[in-house]
Design a protein around this motif. Structure first.
Motif, PDB file in Angstrom:
ATOM      1  N   VAL A 151      -4.917  -5.122  -7.486  1.00 13.75           N
ATOM      2  CA  VAL A 151      -3.900  -4.313  -8.152  1.00 13.75           C
ATOM      3  C   VAL A 151      -2.571  -5.057  -8.234  1.00 13.75           C
ATOM      4  O   VAL A 151      -1.890  -5.043  -9.267  1.00 13.75           O
ATOM      5  CB  VAL A 151      -3.732  -2.965  -7.430  1.00 13.75           C
ATOM      6  N   VAL A 152      -2.174  -5.710  -7.137  1.00 17.48           N
ATOM      7  CA  VAL A 152      -0.912  -6.458  -7.140  1.00 17.48           C
ATOM      8  C   VAL A 152      -0.955  -7.577  -8.177  1.00 17.48           C
ATOM      9  O   VAL A 152       0.060  -7.915  -8.792  1.00 17.48           O
ATOM     10  CB  VAL A 152      -0.613  -7.015  -5.734  1.00 17.48           C
ATOM     11  N   ASN A 153      -2.135  -8.133  -8.397  1.00 19.23           N
ATOM     12  CA  ASN A 153      -2.300  -9.154  -9.439  1.00 19.23           C
ATOM     13  C   ASN A 153      -2.511  -8.546 -10.816  1.00 19.23           C
ATOM     14  O   ASN A 153      -2.822  -9.258 -11.776  1.00 19.23           O
ATOM     15  CB  ASN A 153      -3.491 -10.062  -9.096  1.00 19.23           C
ATOM     16  N   ASP A 154      -2.387  -7.190 -10.910  1.00 19.22           N
ATOM     17  CA  ASP A 154      -2.515  -6.461 -12.170  1.00 19.22           C
ATOM     18  C   ASP A 154      -3.901  -6.633 -12.792  1.00 19.22           C
ATOM     19  O   ASP A 154      -4.059  -6.771 -14.007  1.00 19.22           O
ATOM     20  CB  ASP A 154      -1.431  -6.897 -13.170  1.00 19.22           C
ATOM     21  N   LEU A 155      -4.918  -6.600 -11.921  1.00 25.70           N
ATOM     22  CA  LEU A 155      -6.309  -6.673 -12.360  1.00 25.70           C
ATOM     23  C   LEU A 155      -6.992  -5.337 -12.085  1.00 25.70           C
ATOM     24  O   LEU A 155      -6.693  -4.690 -11.082  1.00 25.70           O
ATOM     25  CB  LEU A 155      -7.062  -7.783 -11.620  1.00 25.70           C
ATOM     26  N   PRO A 156      -7.929  -4.904 -12.932  1.00 23.92           N
ATOM     27  CA  PRO A 156      -8.641  -3.650 -12.664  1.00 23.92           C
ATOM     28  C   PRO A 156      -9.596  -3.830 -11.490  1.00 23.92           C
ATOM     29  O   PRO A 156     -10.037  -4.947 -11.204  1.00 23.92           O
ATOM     30  CB  PRO A 156      -9.399  -3.395 -13.968  1.00 23.92           C
ATOM     31  N   ALA A 214       0.856  -1.190   0.000  1.00 19.61           N
ATOM     32  CA  ALA A 214       0.000   0.000   0.000  1.00 19.61           C
ATOM     33  C   ALA A 214       0.889   1.235   0.000  1.00 19.61           C
ATOM     34  O   ALA A 214       1.857   1.294   0.753  1.00 19.61           O
ATOM     35  CB  ALA A 214      -0.908   0.001   1.241  1.00 19.61           C
ATOM     36  N   PRO A 215       0.558   2.232  -0.880  1.00 18.20           N
ATOM     37  CA  PRO A 215      -0.480   2.185  -1.909  1.00 18.20           C
ATOM     38  C   PRO A 215      -0.171   1.127  -2.968  1.00 18.20           C
ATOM     39  O   PRO A 215       1.000   0.889  -3.286  1.00 18.20           O
ATOM     40  CB  PRO A 215      -0.466   3.589  -2.498  1.00 18.20           C
ATOM     41  N   ALA A 216      -1.208   0.527  -3.497  1.00 19.40           N
ATOM     42  CA  ALA A 216      -1.043  -0.652  -4.339  1.00 19.40           C
ATOM     43  C   ALA A 216      -0.454  -0.321  -5.703  1.00 19.40           C
ATOM     44  O   ALA A 216      -0.702   0.742  -6.267  1.00 19.40           O
ATOM     45  CB  ALA A 216      -2.391  -1.342  -4.515  1.00 19.40           C
ATOM     46  N   ARG A 217       0.315  -1.261  -6.220  1.00 27.61           N
ATOM     47  CA  ARG A 217       0.855  -1.201  -7.575  1.00 27.61           C
ATOM     48  C   ARG A 217       1.246  -2.624  -7.967  1.00 27.61           C
ATOM     49  O   ARG A 217       1.484  -3.472  -7.098  1.00 27.61           O
ATOM     50  CB  ARG A 217       2.090  -0.290  -7.627  1.00 27.61           C
ATOM     51  N   PRO A 218       1.288  -2.929  -9.270  1.00 28.38           N
ATOM     52  CA  PRO A 218       1.812  -4.237  -9.678  1.00 28.38           C
ATOM     53  C   PRO A 218       3.261  -4.377  -9.211  1.00 28.38           C
ATOM     54  O   PRO A 218       4.023  -3.412  -9.227  1.00 28.38           O
ATOM     55  CB  PRO A 218       1.712  -4.194 -11.209  1.00 28.38           C
ATOM     56  N   LEU A 219       3.628  -5.577  -8.801  1.00 23.53           N
ATOM     57  CA  LEU A 219       4.956  -5.803  -8.239  1.00 23.53           C
ATOM     58  C   LEU A 219       5.713  -6.848  -9.052  1.00 23.53           C
ATOM     59  O   LEU A 219       5.114  -7.809  -9.544  1.00 23.53           O
ATOM     60  CB  LEU A 219       4.848  -6.262  -6.779  1.00 23.53           C
ATOM     61  N   PRO A 220       7.038  -6.683  -9.177  1.00 25.52           N
ATOM     62  CA  PRO A 220       7.819  -7.646  -9.958  1.00 25.52           C
ATOM     63  C   PRO A 220       7.837  -9.019  -9.294  1.00 25.52           C
ATOM     64  O   PRO A 220       7.797  -9.139  -8.064  1.00 25.52           O
ATOM     65  CB  PRO A 220       9.220  -7.022  -9.995  1.00 25.52           C
ATOM     66  N   ALA A 221       7.924 -10.034 -10.117  1.00 24.85           N
ATOM     67  CA  ALA A 221       7.912 -11.411  -9.619  1.00 24.85           C
ATOM     68  C   ALA A 221       9.083 -11.680  -8.681  1.00 24.85           C
ATOM     69  O   ALA A 221       8.954 -12.423  -7.703  1.00 24.85           O
ATOM     70  CB  ALA A 221       7.928 -12.385 -10.796  1.00 24.85           C
ATOM     71  N   THR A 222      10.246 -11.069  -8.974  1.00 21.73           N
ATOM     72  CA  THR A 222      11.414 -11.302  -8.121  1.00 21.73           C
ATOM     73  C   THR A 222      11.169 -10.805  -6.700  1.00 21.73           C
ATOM     74  O   THR A 222      11.614 -11.440  -5.730  1.00 21.73           O
ATOM     75  CB  THR A 222      12.644 -10.589  -8.701  1.00 21.73           C
ATOM     76  N   LEU A 223      10.448  -9.709  -6.565  1.00 23.52           N
ATOM     77  CA  LEU A 223      10.136  -9.195  -5.234  1.00 23.52           C
ATOM     78  C   LEU A 223       9.128 -10.097  -4.534  1.00 23.52           C
ATOM     79  O   LEU A 223       9.299 -10.437  -3.356  1.00 23.52           O
ATOM     80  CB  LEU A 223       9.591  -7.768  -5.344  1.00 23.52           C
TER      81      LEU A 223
END
Length: 318
Positions: free
Chosen positions: A191-196, A166-175
């Protein structure tokens, strides 16, 4: 008994709060009831929550060389939090959060200020803190590069990592693969799953299916465990098994309380979760403890001022 040591890497903000009867419509002016200036920021809030629950806490972050920054540091030192890892940025103002409280809900706008100037090198200079930590707790109100450095140092030191996205954003797989416990709310999970976000309020059955699917997706991407905060519905968690397969979703009901101010409820939850895990409690027990901490917080005004002490938490029964 030794107190657990928690390292929090995150933001410090001054909260500018206005209480109103209702939120204004577009283009409308409403009169506020009260205004407040209080210390806040997800990193600082979570540090205070963990400290009041009995942990030794070190905070890594940044403030401006201004009156706001001095006030934020003084509030943390009064709580007994180690602030040696908080750098003072001479040519930038401290972070600010503009919060409107209405109808037992809040709306928040954050201006990062000095928080945006926290660098991986700043975090790396505090490497000794990670080697002495039991849990590292991180959020996303600071640059992602600083978050990644904190997680890297924690993994190198064999320390459990909690990431509050938080605040949410898509995150890299390595993280994600390096995180032990990810703690989104329902919207952040999408959001983390890159979904609307959903266009409309979903029916309960559909929302429940989306929750389970979102958690399983994160576990499949390598997160060891996911804890989703659900507000008045409590929380839900799931753990990858020893073979790396996503486990089932477990629900923990909320503690029913009269609500005064929801600001900082998630921070109370995360701080308490960190303390419980640092004490060696299993995840389900840690989530129940975190639920109680968040419940106490929402009955009180102010993000940091409302955080419960350990004695208060232990007097509460589910």
């Amino acid at each position: 008994m030794r107190r657990p040591h928690i390292v929090v890497v995150g933001s410090l903000n001054l909260d500018l709060i206005v209480e109103v009867d209702r939120l204004p419509d577009q283009g409308e002016t409403v009169l506020g009831k009260k205004a407040h200036m209080l210390p806040g920021g997800k990193g600082a809030n979570q540090a205070v929550a963990a400290r009041r629950l009995g942990a030794e806490v070190s905070l890594i972050g940044a403030v401006g060389r201004d009156a706001f920054g001095a006030r934020l540091l003084e509030a943390l030192r009064t709580e007994g939090i180690d602030t040696e890892g908080v750098k003072v940025v001479p040519d930038e103002g401290s972070g600010l959060a503009f919060i409107t409280l209405a109808e037992r809900d809040n709306r928040i706008i954050v201006v990062p200020g000095a928080n945006a100037r926290l660098t991986p090198d700043d975090v790396d200079r505090q490497a000794a803190l990670f080697r002495a930590a039991d849990v590292v707790l991180v959020q996303l109100e600071i640059p992602l590069e600083a978050v990644e450095k904190a997680v890297e140092l924690a993994r190198r030191s064999g320390v459990r990592v909690i990431l509050n996205p938080a605040p949410a954003r898509p995150l890299p797989a390595t993280l994600l693969r390096a995180v032990d416990v990810l703690t989104p709310n329902r919207l952040e999970l999408r959001v983390v799953n890159d979904l609307p976000p959903p266009a409309v309020e979903a029916p309960e059955e559909e929302a429940s299916a989306a929750l389970e699917a979102g958690v399983r997706a994160l576990l499949a991407r390598g997160v060891s465990s996911v804890v989703v905060t659900l507000g008045a519905e409590g929380a839900a968690y799931a753990i990858r098994d020893a073979h790396g397969n996503p486990g089932g979703l477990h629900r923990v009901p909320a503690v029913r309380v009269p609500v005064r101010d929801t600001t900082g409820a998630g921070d109370a939850f995360n701080g308490a979760l960190a303390v419980a895990l640092a004490e060696g409690r299993p995840l389900g027990e840690a989530v129940r403890m975190a639920n109680r901490a968040a419940a106490i917080k929402v009955t009180r005004f102010g993000a940091q001022a409302g955080m419960p002490t350990r004695a208060e938490l232990e007097r509460w029964q589910e």
